[in-house]
Scaffold this motif. Structure first.
Motif, PDB file in Angstrom:
ATOM      1  N   ASP A  95       0.704  -0.823  -0.448  1.00 33.17           N
ATOM      2  CA  ASP A  95       0.264   0.121  -0.099  1.00 33.17           C
ATOM      3  C   ASP A  95       0.972   1.327  -0.294  1.00 33.17           C
ATOM      4  OD1 ASP A  95      -2.361   2.271   1.830  1.00 33.17           O
ATOM      5  OD2 ASP A  95      -3.263   0.666   0.439  1.00 33.17           O
ATOM      6  N   ASP A  96       0.780   2.716  -0.676  1.00 38.10           N
ATOM      7  CA  ASP A  96       1.191   3.609  -0.287  1.00 38.10           C
ATOM      8  C   ASP A  96       1.432   3.788   0.648  1.00 38.10           C
ATOM      9  OD1 ASP A  96      -0.449   5.334  -2.892  1.00 38.10           O
ATOM     10  OD2 ASP A  96       1.069   3.698  -3.140  1.00 38.10           O
ATOM     11  N   SER A  97       0.846   3.681   1.603  1.00 39.47           N
ATOM     12  CA  SER A  97       1.062   4.046   3.615  1.00 39.47           C
ATOM     13  C   SER A  97       1.298   2.681   3.872  1.00 39.47           C
ATOM     14  CB  SER A  97       0.021   4.765   3.867  1.00 39.47           C
ATOM     15  OG  SER A  97      -0.986   3.794   4.290  1.00 39.47           O
ATOM     16  N   GLY A  98       2.645   1.574   3.264  1.00 41.22           N
ATOM     17  CA  GLY A  98       2.177  -0.061   3.116  1.00 41.22           C
ATOM     18  C   GLY A  98       2.944   0.343   4.652  1.00 41.22           C
ATOM     19  N   ASP A  99       2.390  -1.050   5.518  1.00 41.59           N
ATOM     20  CA  ASP A  99       2.391  -1.237   7.031  1.00 41.59           C
ATOM     21  C   ASP A  99       2.034   0.251   8.123  1.00 41.59           C
ATOM     22  OD1 ASP A  99       5.649  -3.094   6.516  1.00 41.59           O
ATOM     23  OD2 ASP A  99       3.485  -3.659   6.819  1.00 41.59           O
ATOM     24  N   SER A 100       1.250   0.772   7.500  1.00 38.98           N
ATOM     25  CA  SER A 100       0.884   1.436   8.749  1.00 38.98           C
ATOM     26  C   SER A 100       0.000   1.404   9.024  1.00 38.98           C
ATOM     27  CB  SER A 100       0.482   3.657   8.338  1.00 38.98           C
ATOM     28  OG  SER A 100      -0.581   3.037   7.267  1.00 38.98           O
ATOM     29  N   ALA A 101      -0.322   1.910  10.512  1.00 39.78           N
ATOM     30  CA  ALA A 101      -1.278   1.099  11.601  1.00 39.78           C
ATOM     31  C   ALA A 101      -2.314   2.036  11.904  1.00 39.78           C
ATOM     32  CB  ALA A 101      -0.155   0.237  12.805  1.00 39.78           C
ATOM     33  N   THR A 102      -4.113   1.689  12.268  1.00 36.33           N
ATOM     34  CA  THR A 102      -5.119   2.285  13.267  1.00 36.33           C
ATOM     35  C   THR A 102      -4.835   1.856  14.937  1.00 36.33           C
ATOM     36  OG1 THR A 102      -5.781   2.922  11.248  1.00 36.33           O
ATOM     37  CG2 THR A 102      -6.994   3.000  12.742  1.00 36.33           C
ATOM     38  N   TYR A 103      -5.401   1.916  15.511  1.00 38.91           N
ATOM     39  CA  TYR A 103      -5.236   1.624  16.169  1.00 38.91           C
ATOM     40  C   TYR A 103      -6.552   2.234  16.967  1.00 38.91           C
ATOM     41  CZ  TYR A 103      -0.630   0.030  16.616  1.00 38.91           C
ATOM     42  OH  TYR A 103       0.159  -1.178  16.373  1.00 38.91           O
ATOM     43  N   ALA A 104      -7.375   1.129  17.507  1.00 37.17           N
ATOM     44  CA  ALA A 104      -8.941   2.117  18.570  1.00 37.17           C
ATOM     45  C   ALA A 104      -8.117   2.889  19.707  1.00 37.17           C
ATOM     46  CB  ALA A 104      -9.405   0.396  19.277  1.00 37.17           C
ATOM     47  N   ASP A 105      -8.650   3.172  19.996  1.00 37.21           N
ATOM     48  CA  ASP A 105      -8.353   4.869  21.157  1.00 37.21           C
ATOM     49  C   ASP A 105      -7.465   4.144  22.503  1.00 37.21           C
ATOM     50  OD1 ASP A 105     -11.322   7.411  20.415  1.00 37.21           O
ATOM     51  OD2 ASP A 105      -9.423   6.675  19.431  1.00 37.21           O
ATOM     52  N   SER A 106      -9.120   2.992  22.817  1.00 36.13           N
ATOM     53  CA  SER A 106      -9.432   2.052  23.347  1.00 36.13           C
ATOM     54  C   SER A 106      -8.098   1.189  24.209  1.00 36.13           C
ATOM     55  CB  SER A 106     -10.368   0.668  24.292  1.00 36.13           C
ATOM     56  OG  SER A 106     -10.237  -0.080  22.628  1.00 36.13           O
ATOM     57  N   VAL A 107      -7.139   1.382  23.180  1.00 36.99           N
ATOM     58  CA  VAL A 107      -5.733   0.543  23.106  1.00 36.99           C
ATOM     59  C   VAL A 107      -4.789   1.230  22.693  1.00 36.99           C
ATOM     60  CG1 VAL A 107      -6.909  -1.817  22.645  1.00 36.99           C
ATOM     61  CG2 VAL A 107      -5.970  -0.807  20.951  1.00 36.99           C
ATOM     62  N   GLY A 154      -1.327   3.138  22.470  1.00 43.60           N
ATOM     63  CA  GLY A 154      -0.252   3.143  23.795  1.00 43.60           C
ATOM     64  C   GLY A 154       0.298   1.888  23.845  1.00 43.60           C
ATOM     65  N   ARG A 155      -0.566   1.202  24.629  1.00 46.03           N
ATOM     66  CA  ARG A 155      -1.048  -0.515  25.337  1.00 46.03           C
ATOM     67  C   ARG A 155      -0.754  -1.484  23.707  1.00 46.03           C
ATOM     68  NH1 ARG A 155      -4.757  -2.220  27.537  1.00 46.03           N
ATOM     69  NH2 ARG A 155      -6.251  -1.781  26.483  1.00 46.03           N
ATOM     70  N   PHE A 156      -0.952  -1.817  22.646  1.00 48.26           N
ATOM     71  CA  PHE A 156      -1.355  -2.093  21.580  1.00 48.26           C
ATOM     72  C   PHE A 156       0.066  -1.825  21.024  1.00 48.26           C
ATOM     73  CE2 PHE A 156      -5.542  -4.920  22.921  1.00 48.26           C
ATOM     74  CZ  PHE A 156      -4.966  -4.738  24.467  1.00 48.26           C
ATOM     75  N   THR A 157       0.370  -2.354  19.719  1.00 44.66           N
ATOM     76  CA  THR A 157       1.186  -2.292  19.130  1.00 44.66           C
ATOM     77  C   THR A 157       1.370  -3.652  17.874  1.00 44.66           C
ATOM     78  OG1 THR A 157       3.439  -1.198  20.211  1.00 44.66           O
ATOM     79  CG2 THR A 157       3.803  -2.013  17.751  1.00 44.66           C
ATOM     80  N   ILE A 158       1.246  -3.846  16.312  1.00 47.26           N
ATOM     81  CA  ILE A 158      -0.020  -4.722  15.713  1.00 47.26           C
ATOM     82  C   ILE A 158       1.825  -4.586  14.091  1.00 47.26           C
ATOM     83  CG2 ILE A 158      -0.513  -3.028  13.603  1.00 47.26           C
ATOM     84  CD1 ILE A 158      -2.314  -5.090  13.102  1.00 47.26           C
ATOM     85  N   SER A 159       2.252  -5.611  14.285  1.00 45.27           N
ATOM     86  CA  SER A 159       3.669  -5.621  13.551  1.00 45.27           C
ATOM     87  C   SER A 159       3.437  -6.652  12.274  1.00 45.27           C
ATOM     88  CB  SER A 159       4.752  -5.598  14.747  1.00 45.27           C
ATOM     89  OG  SER A 159       4.724  -6.455  14.476  1.00 45.27           O
ATOM     90  N   ARG A 160       4.701  -7.136  10.618  1.00 41.35           N
ATOM     91  CA  ARG A 160       3.895  -7.751  10.724  1.00 41.35           C
ATOM     92  C   ARG A 160       5.198  -8.778  10.801  1.00 41.35           C
ATOM     93  NH1 ARG A 160       0.607  -8.011   6.065  1.00 41.35           N
ATOM     94  NH2 ARG A 160      -0.729  -5.715   5.807  1.00 41.35           N
ATOM     95  N   ASP A 161       5.735  -9.555  10.385  1.00 36.72           N
ATOM     96  CA  ASP A 161       7.040 -10.504   9.797  1.00 36.72           C
ATOM     97  C   ASP A 161       6.677 -10.988   8.412  1.00 36.72           C
ATOM     98  OD1 ASP A 161       9.424 -11.797   9.118  1.00 36.72           O
ATOM     99  OD2 ASP A 161       9.421 -12.522  10.862  1.00 36.72           O
ATOM    100  N   ASN A 162       6.921 -10.640   7.391  1.00 33.41           N
ATOM    101  CA  ASN A 162       6.650 -11.058   5.847  1.00 33.41           C
ATOM    102  C   ASN A 162       7.080 -12.097   5.665  1.00 33.41           C
ATOM    103  OD1 ASN A 162       5.029  -8.584   5.865  1.00 33.41           O
ATOM    104  ND2 ASN A 162       5.943  -7.811   4.511  1.00 33.41           N
ATOM    105  N   ALA A 163       8.875 -12.328   6.174  1.00 28.19           N
ATOM    106  CA  ALA A 163       9.299 -13.774   5.596  1.00 28.19           C
ATOM    107  C   ALA A 163       8.524 -14.486   6.756  1.00 28.19           C
ATOM    108  CB  ALA A 163      10.713 -13.418   6.032  1.00 28.19           C
ATOM    109  N   LYS A 164       8.332 -14.864   7.467  1.00 26.67           N
ATOM    110  CA  LYS A 164       7.058 -15.612   8.316  1.00 26.67           C
ATOM    111  C   LYS A 164       5.698 -15.829   7.487  1.00 26.67           C
ATOM    112  CE  LYS A 164      10.022 -16.011  12.083  1.00 26.67           C
ATOM    113  NZ  LYS A 164      10.693 -15.791  13.533  1.00 26.67           N
TER     114      LYS A 164
END
Length: 125
Positions: free
Chosen positions: A55-67, A69-79
């Motif tokens: 995507d143009d904003s590749g790997d950017s993330a969005t979070y619900a307000d409730s999480v 600062g506490r949750f982090t989403i990430s990818r490992d494309n090799a896996k």
């Protein structure tokens, strides 16, 4: 197509867990991947979404307000795997957590084409 969510468990308030979403027969880097959760008696709600790596904003993330600062989403494309690192867990984070793959990064469940079975997170003292 199969998505497999794993990593749930029982943790005390303030603790951490890392959820994994692995895929077979689809290549996750080409999809937006979201984590949803559903607690008993409540509607399924979006937790976080990571945009596709192409995507143009590749790997950017969005979070619900409730999480934020506490949750982090990430990818490992090799896996071919997406993770949700959860820290500072609260009792209200207890739910069945699902990962989903689709063409849009948003928190509307109906937009996602592929779903995994959930993994249960229980936060309790």
């Amino acid at each position: 197509v199969q998505l497999q969510a794993s990593g749930g468990g029982v943790v005390q308030p303030g603790g951490s867990l890392r959820l994994s979403c692995a895929a077979s027969r689809i290549t996750l880097p080409y999809y937006h991947i979201a984590w949803f959760r559903q607690a008993p008696g409540k509607e399924r709600e979006g937790v976080s979404c990571i945009r596709s790596s192409v995507d143009d904003s590749g790997d950017s993330a969005t979070y619900a307000d409730s999480v934020k600062g506490r949750f982090t989403i990430s990818r490992d494309n090799a896996k071919n795997t997406v993770y949700l690192q959860m820290s500072g867990l609260k009792v209200e984070d207890s739910a069945l957590y699902y990962c989903a793959a689709g063409p849009i990064c948003e928190f509307t469940p109906g937009t996602y084409h592929y779903w995994g079975l959930g993994t249960l997170v229980t936060v309790s003292s």
